[in-house]
Scaffold this active site. Structure first.
Site, PDB file in Angstrom:
ATOM      1  N   HIS A  72     -48.189  20.896   8.083  1.00  0.00           N
ATOM      2  CA  HIS A  72     -46.999  20.994   8.947  1.00  0.00           C
ATOM      3  C   HIS A  72     -46.422  19.598   9.128  1.00  0.00           C
ATOM      4  O   HIS A  72     -47.144  18.689   9.524  1.00  0.00           O
ATOM      5  CB  HIS A  72     -47.379  21.552  10.316  1.00  0.00           C
ATOM      6  CG  HIS A  72     -47.390  23.052  10.356  1.00  0.00           C
ATOM      7  ND1 HIS A  72     -47.168  23.771  11.500  1.00  0.00           N
ATOM      8  CD2 HIS A  72     -47.585  23.954   9.375  1.00  0.00           C
ATOM      9  CE1 HIS A  72     -47.235  25.068  11.221  1.00  0.00           C
ATOM     10  NE2 HIS A  72     -47.491  25.194   9.942  1.00  0.00           N
ATOM     11  N   TYR A 200     -44.067  24.498  21.420  1.00  0.00           N
ATOM     12  CA  TYR A 200     -44.560  24.168  22.757  1.00  0.00           C
ATOM     13  C   TYR A 200     -43.390  24.439  23.701  1.00  0.00           C
ATOM     14  O   TYR A 200     -42.384  23.736  23.646  1.00  0.00           O
ATOM     15  CB  TYR A 200     -44.968  22.701  22.846  1.00  0.00           C
ATOM     16  CG  TYR A 200     -46.230  22.354  22.059  1.00  0.00           C
ATOM     17  CD1 TYR A 200     -47.477  22.365  22.683  1.00  0.00           C
ATOM     18  CD2 TYR A 200     -46.179  22.008  20.713  1.00  0.00           C
ATOM     19  CE1 TYR A 200     -48.645  22.042  21.980  1.00  0.00           C
ATOM     20  CE2 TYR A 200     -47.333  21.688  20.007  1.00  0.00           C
ATOM     21  CZ  TYR A 200     -48.563  21.702  20.654  1.00  0.00           C
ATOM     22  OH  TYR A 200     -49.704  21.385  19.959  1.00  0.00           O
ATOM     23  N   PRO A 292     -56.016  21.164  25.989  1.00  0.00           N
ATOM     24  CA  PRO A 292     -55.671  21.516  24.602  1.00  0.00           C
ATOM     25  C   PRO A 292     -54.256  21.133  24.177  1.00  0.00           C
ATOM     26  O   PRO A 292     -53.958  21.159  22.972  1.00  0.00           O
ATOM     27  CB  PRO A 292     -55.845  23.043  24.568  1.00  0.00           C
ATOM     28  CG  PRO A 292     -55.705  23.470  25.989  1.00  0.00           C
ATOM     29  CD  PRO A 292     -56.212  22.365  26.828  1.00  0.00           C
ATOM     30  N   LYS A 296     -56.172  17.668  20.581  1.00  0.00           N
ATOM     31  CA  LYS A 296     -56.919  16.446  20.256  1.00  0.00           C
ATOM     32  C   LYS A 296     -58.437  16.624  20.241  1.00  0.00           C
ATOM     33  O   LYS A 296     -59.160  15.753  19.745  1.00  0.00           O
ATOM     34  CB  LYS A 296     -56.564  15.342  21.270  1.00  0.00           C
ATOM     35  CG  LYS A 296     -55.156  14.821  21.126  1.00  0.00           C
ATOM     36  CD  LYS A 296     -54.994  14.051  19.831  1.00  0.00           C
ATOM     37  CE  LYS A 296     -53.603  14.112  19.300  1.00  0.00           C
ATOM     38  NZ  LYS A 296     -53.483  14.177  17.859  1.00  0.00           N
ATOM     39  N   TYR A 384     -49.453  12.576  17.853  1.00  0.00           N
ATOM     40  CA  TYR A 384     -49.742  13.967  17.499  1.00  0.00           C
ATOM     41  C   TYR A 384     -50.440  14.051  16.144  1.00  0.00           C
ATOM     42  O   TYR A 384     -51.412  14.791  15.978  1.00  0.00           O
ATOM     43  CB  TYR A 384     -48.441  14.793  17.489  1.00  0.00           C
ATOM     44  CG  TYR A 384     -48.695  16.283  17.470  1.00  0.00           C
ATOM     45  CD1 TYR A 384     -48.709  17.014  18.656  1.00  0.00           C
ATOM     46  CD2 TYR A 384     -48.930  16.963  16.273  1.00  0.00           C
ATOM     47  CE1 TYR A 384     -48.964  18.374  18.656  1.00  0.00           C
ATOM     48  CE2 TYR A 384     -49.185  18.329  16.259  1.00  0.00           C
ATOM     49  CZ  TYR A 384     -49.190  19.030  17.454  1.00  0.00           C
ATOM     50  OH  TYR A 384     -49.444  20.379  17.438  1.00  0.00           O
TER      51      TYR A 384
HETATM   52  C1  PHB Z   1     -54.188  26.466  18.408  1.00  0.00           C
HETATM   53  O1  PHB Z   1     -53.644  26.829  17.350  1.00  0.00           O
HETATM   54  O2  PHB Z   1     -55.151  27.087  18.881  1.00  0.00           O
HETATM   55  C2  PHB Z   1     -53.641  25.282  19.115  1.00  0.00           C
HETATM   56  C3  PHB Z   1     -52.635  24.542  18.510  1.00  0.00           C
HETATM   57  C4  PHB Z   1     -52.103  23.451  19.164  1.00  0.00           C
HETATM   58  C5  PHB Z   1     -52.566  23.106  20.420  1.00  0.00           C
HETATM   59  C6  PHB Z   1     -53.591  23.820  21.014  1.00  0.00           C
HETATM   60  C7  PHB Z   1     -54.135  24.921  20.350  1.00  0.00           C
HETATM   61  O3  PHB Z   1     -52.013  22.052  21.053  1.00  0.00           O
END
Ligand code: PHB
Ligand code: APR
Length: 389
Positions: A72, A200, A292, A296, A384
């Site tokens: 990605h 997000y 989460p 990280k 990120y």
């Molecule tokens: C996930 O795909 O479980 C996931 C992806 C990004 C995040 C947290 C969890 O920031």
């Protein structure tokens, strides 16, 4: 029994460390409390930083990731329905890999089997002894037998609830913690992801995240109060709330279906310093937890493992303990950077019960800054996709 490095915990940290050390000719024994099936049934995050991808390849555990993982080069941020994109490749020249931690763990177990590594699953009553001497050892029970494992070094890779960190006298530890007043309710469903890239989404109803595992497997989350229980949330209720928090054009194309996993995880930032006591070195969740937001957790575990592995290779090849002596400070410097990033992303994107108008304006302003400023996007993209090891 005797080995060079005793590794407590067979999650991603312990397995990757064992794999890298074995390939460097250093003997290990991994002691894992749970069964292999149990470890492989845990659903965790799914974003790998560039450095994590490289290290998995170096460990000889990257082949399936390279076929099934999805690179990605950006993600989407939304604020009450308005959405914009952060182009990681344009902002910092790096990208991430979408590949579940469950798959990473499976690949590491397979790689360990292929080289004949020693792993005791369902090892109980693990206890650390003489950690502050030159002759540490570990005792444990396996099947109906008690065992003693002598070693040079103990790697504490046993997660937040493990025994390793607790073996360090409380007076020698300093803990830093922030508990957030909410959790994430996550579901996995066999439906096509609503977006090719992660979204997000901040909204007045609370945060939501649209993530994925593959073209027919979606991973979605909504922020929930800490008092909510999984039983409170039917699939229907989840989909309604998730849809309501997404931008309208995204919500309109959401495909729903039965959940195949549903769980709630509280959000916490936690660091225990130092990450070393005598012959014990902590890696991963045993020493620190991040919320989460930003994914990280696994990546930080991997950078710890990288530093510890380098230090151990130096020790066995040259006899120098300089790397081991510097391990805690080196690992913690990167840990705190990731702490800052996941805390700031959490703060920017969630609804906090105690927040007032000022805090809301700060969130809006931070998101606007990311939209407007190339410098802000670069900072976010660098963090990120992962700061260099
Ligand atoms: C996930 O795909 O479980 C996931 C992806 C990004 C995040 C947290 C969890 O920031
Ligand atoms: N004895 C032996 N093993 C133990 C003990 C113990 N007393 N306590 C815990 N363990 C095992 C757990 O069963 C688990 O399999 O240690 C392992 C630790 O694994 P994780 O919790 O997955 O931690 P870690 O390997 O550091 O992985 C990093 O990144 O995305 C985050 O939290 C997520 O698991 C992830 C982490």
């Amino acid at each position: 029994m005797r080995t060079q490095v005793a590794i407590i915990g067979g999650g991603p940290s312990g397995l990757l460390l064992s794999q890298l050390l074995n390939r460097a000719g250093i003997a290990t024994v991994v002691l894992e409390r749970r069964s292999r099936d149990y470890v492989l049934s845990r659903i965790r995050a799914g974003i790998l930083e560039t450095g994590t991808v490289d290290l998995l390849r170096e460990a000889g555990a990257g082949a399936r990731m390279d076929v099934e993982g999805i690179p990605h080069d950006g993600c989407l941020l939304a604020d009450n329905g308005e959405m914009f994109r952060i182009d990681f490749a344009a902002a910092c020249g790096r990208k991430v890999m979408v590949y579940g931690q469950t798959e990473v763990t499976q690949d590491l177990y397979d790689a360990q089997d292929a080289i004949g590594a020693t792993i005791f699953n369902e090892a109980s009553d693990v206890a650390l002894h003489d950690v502050d001497s030159d002759t540490p050892h570990v005792t444990f029970r396996h099947g109906s037998k008690d065992h003693r494992l002598d070693c040079d070094v103990i790697a504490g890779c046993d997660g937040f609830h493990g025994v390793s960190r607790q073996s360090i006298p409380a007076a020698l530890r300093q803990e830093f913690e922030r508990i957030y007043p909410f959790g994430w309710l996550g579901i996995l469903s066999r439906t096509p992801p609503v977006s090719d890239e992660l979204i997000y989404a901040r909204s007045d109803r609370g945060f939501a995240l649209a993530s994925l595992r593959n073209p027919m497997l979606s991973r979605y989350y909504v922020q929930v109060p800490l008092t909510d229980r999984v039983e409170d949330w039917s699939d229907e209720a989840f989909w309604d709330e998730f849809r309501a928090r997404l931008p309208a054009e995204v919500a309109a194309r959401l495909v729903t279906g039965p959940s195949i996993e549903k769980s709630i995880a509280p959000l916490r930032s936690f660091v225990s310093e130092p990450m070393r006591w005598g012959r014990l070195f902590l890696c991963g969740d045993a020493a620190h937890i991040v919320p989460p937001t930003g994914a990280k957790g696994l990546n930080l575990a991997v950078s710890d493992v990288h530093y510890l592995c380098e230090a151990l290779i130096q020790r066995y090849r040259t006899g120098s303990e300089a790397g081991l002596d510097g391990y805690s400070a080196r690992a913690l410097a990167r840990v705190w950077q990731a702490m800052r990033f996941s805390w700031s992303m959490t703060t920017m994107m969630h609804s906090f019960p105690e927040h007032g108008g000022f805090d809301r304006r700060m969130q809006q302003t931070e998101l606007a800054l990311l939209q407007r400023s190339e410098a802000a996007r670069r900072l976010m993209a660098e963090n990120y996709t992962g700061l260099p090891f």
